[in-house]
Design an enzyme around this catalytic site. Sequence first.
Site, PDB file in Angstrom:
ATOM      1  N   GLU A  82      14.813  32.475  53.317  1.00 45.53           N
ATOM      2  CA  GLU A  82      14.157  31.481  54.040  1.00 45.53           C
ATOM      3  C   GLU A  82      13.836  30.245  53.296  1.00 45.53           C
ATOM      4  OE1 GLU A  82      10.991  33.134  56.468  1.00 45.53           O
ATOM      5  OE2 GLU A  82       9.908  30.991  56.728  1.00 45.53           O
ATOM      6  N   LYS A 278       2.713  37.541  58.176  1.00 48.98           N
ATOM      7  CA  LYS A 278       3.999  37.281  57.816  1.00 48.98           C
ATOM      8  C   LYS A 278       4.354  36.269  56.761  1.00 48.98           C
ATOM      9  CE  LYS A 278       8.519  35.556  58.632  1.00 48.98           C
ATOM     10  NZ  LYS A 278       9.017  34.489  57.964  1.00 48.98           N
ATOM     11  N   ASP A 294      10.086  48.531  46.524  1.00 49.85           N
ATOM     12  CA  ASP A 294      10.473  48.856  47.783  1.00 49.85           C
ATOM     13  C   ASP A 294       9.813  48.012  48.967  1.00 49.85           C
ATOM     14  OD1 ASP A 294      10.569  49.891  50.200  1.00 49.85           O
ATOM     15  OD2 ASP A 294      10.553  52.202  49.643  1.00 49.85           O
ATOM     16  N   HIS A 391      10.351  22.230  56.928  1.00 52.77           N
ATOM     17  CA  HIS A 391      11.521  23.162  57.247  1.00 52.77           C
ATOM     18  C   HIS A 391      12.915  22.307  57.687  1.00 52.77           C
ATOM     19  CE1 HIS A 391       9.790  27.332  58.311  1.00 52.77           C
ATOM     20  NE2 HIS A 391       9.400  26.976  57.071  1.00 52.77           N
TER      21      HIS A 391
HETATM   22  C1  MEV Z   1       6.947  31.367  58.600  1.00 50.28           C
HETATM   23  O1  MEV Z   1       7.998  31.949  57.692  1.00 50.28           O
HETATM   24  C2  MEV Z   1       5.535  31.681  58.100  1.00 50.28           C
HETATM   25  C3  MEV Z   1       4.576  30.922  58.948  1.00 50.28           C
HETATM   26  O2  MEV Z   1       4.668  30.896  60.343  1.00 50.28           O
HETATM   27  C4  MEV Z   1       3.069  31.556  58.632  1.00 50.28           C
HETATM   28  C5  MEV Z   1       1.954  31.167  59.423  1.00 50.28           C
HETATM   29  O3  MEV Z   1       2.220  30.753  60.510  1.00 50.28           O
HETATM   30  O4  MEV Z   1       0.866  31.219  58.874  1.00 50.28           O
HETATM   31  C6  MEV Z   1       4.425  29.341  58.446  1.00 50.28           C
END
Ligand code: MEV
Length: 442
Positions: A82, A278, A294, A391
């Site tokens: 990413e 995430k 892992d 991004h």
């Molecule tokens: C993107 O991979 C991760 C984010 O969405 C995490 C978040 O929203 O805190 C930017």
Amino acid sequence: MIHGFSKLDKPDKLQWVAQQFSKDPDSFIQILSSFRHPDEQTQRILDGFSENTISHFFMPYGIAPNFLINGNWYSVPMVIEESSVVAAASSAAKFWSTRGGFHTTIVNTLKVGQVHFTWNGAFERLQMLFPELKNALLQDAAPLTYNMEQRGGGVRDIRLLDFSSLEAGYFQLSVHFETCDSMGANFINSVLEAFGQTLTAFLESHPALSDQERDVTVVMAILSNYTPECLVRAEVSCSIAELQGVCDDLDAPAFAKKFHQAVTFAHIDPYRATTHNKGIYNGIDAVVLATGNDFRAIEAAGHTYAARDGQYKSLSSCSIENDRFRFWLEVPLAVGTVGGLTRLHPLANASLDILGDPSAEQLMMVIAATGLAQNFAALRSLVTTGIQKGHMKMHLMNILHHLKAQPAEIVNATLHFENKAISFNAVRDFLQQLRSTTSNPH
Ligand code: MEV
């Protein structure tokens, strides 16, 4: 349907897949073959990790430098596809390096394994025999635990659990292990399987038990990937004033307030918590992968830990007290720096070299700091400029590469799209326009 695919040699496997699934088998074979390693010995090692391999799937391997963790400098290897993640980790690491760096502590390093069994009797009867059973378990598994004990690890505790009110006859041996610098899955599972055999033999033959009480079945013996007692904490802190300059549009107190709210929201709303966590795992998984650990186990443990109160919540927390901003992460991380792929995969080995040949505990601390850095960077962007700005820059590069843009065209496009919306069509049109004017200057 094909029988015996696994028995085919590699070229035949590739040939079969190409014939079955590609419109252009020759170039398919050529592309997949080009991703094999040129060195036969290395190729053999990589092939040994999994079954039915026909090629390798490349992932970017990046470095996030300038991590100051407990006073030591680290450059952190990260494997992630990413865009923006490595840049975000690097930027957060640099930011905190001038504000005392990351402070990490190991809360505990124990792992859990389970022998799930059914037994036709009352829990109290098992409890009565448990001290004797425990001795038998440890004695029978001694040849398996000897080496680990020499390294300072081994079985730390065995408990007998009663689940029979939920499922008739269901009981469990819950075993705590210390596995030192190894993740320990093989060790734990071998000991648990031995425990299963001892348990069966013990209950089937114990003179104090009735015929009915000799009815025992070990359903399975396996480690638990939930490792709340293999836990690390990472923290950053500074005065509110030291947050000044973190972004152009907000002053330090306003930034601290919004950041704190963002973390609070992730403690309240599971939808937000999932995305928040995430972001943490963007950092954690990248280091876990780079070091040959892992990542599925690590993720599974973390998400269960995030829901330990009965509601899924943020793994990180933030406080503002007495003019001090604190941001911390507590996360289970059962990783190893010996065994498994860690030293066998040439790049995992290189990652551990880059990290200064860490112990498992040191690696836990580096990974937690990276997760916290990633979370800080994500929230910093979200509560200020939004994440799309960063991004989209990377997205533009991906589109330009896809359209086979030349270096001069990339420079032009980067300038052109600095303050414009980026989409595939817009970039394609821009390049077409650029190419037509360059090839036909009049
Ligand atoms: C993107 O991979 C991760 C984010 O969405 C995490 C978040 O929203 O805190 C930017």
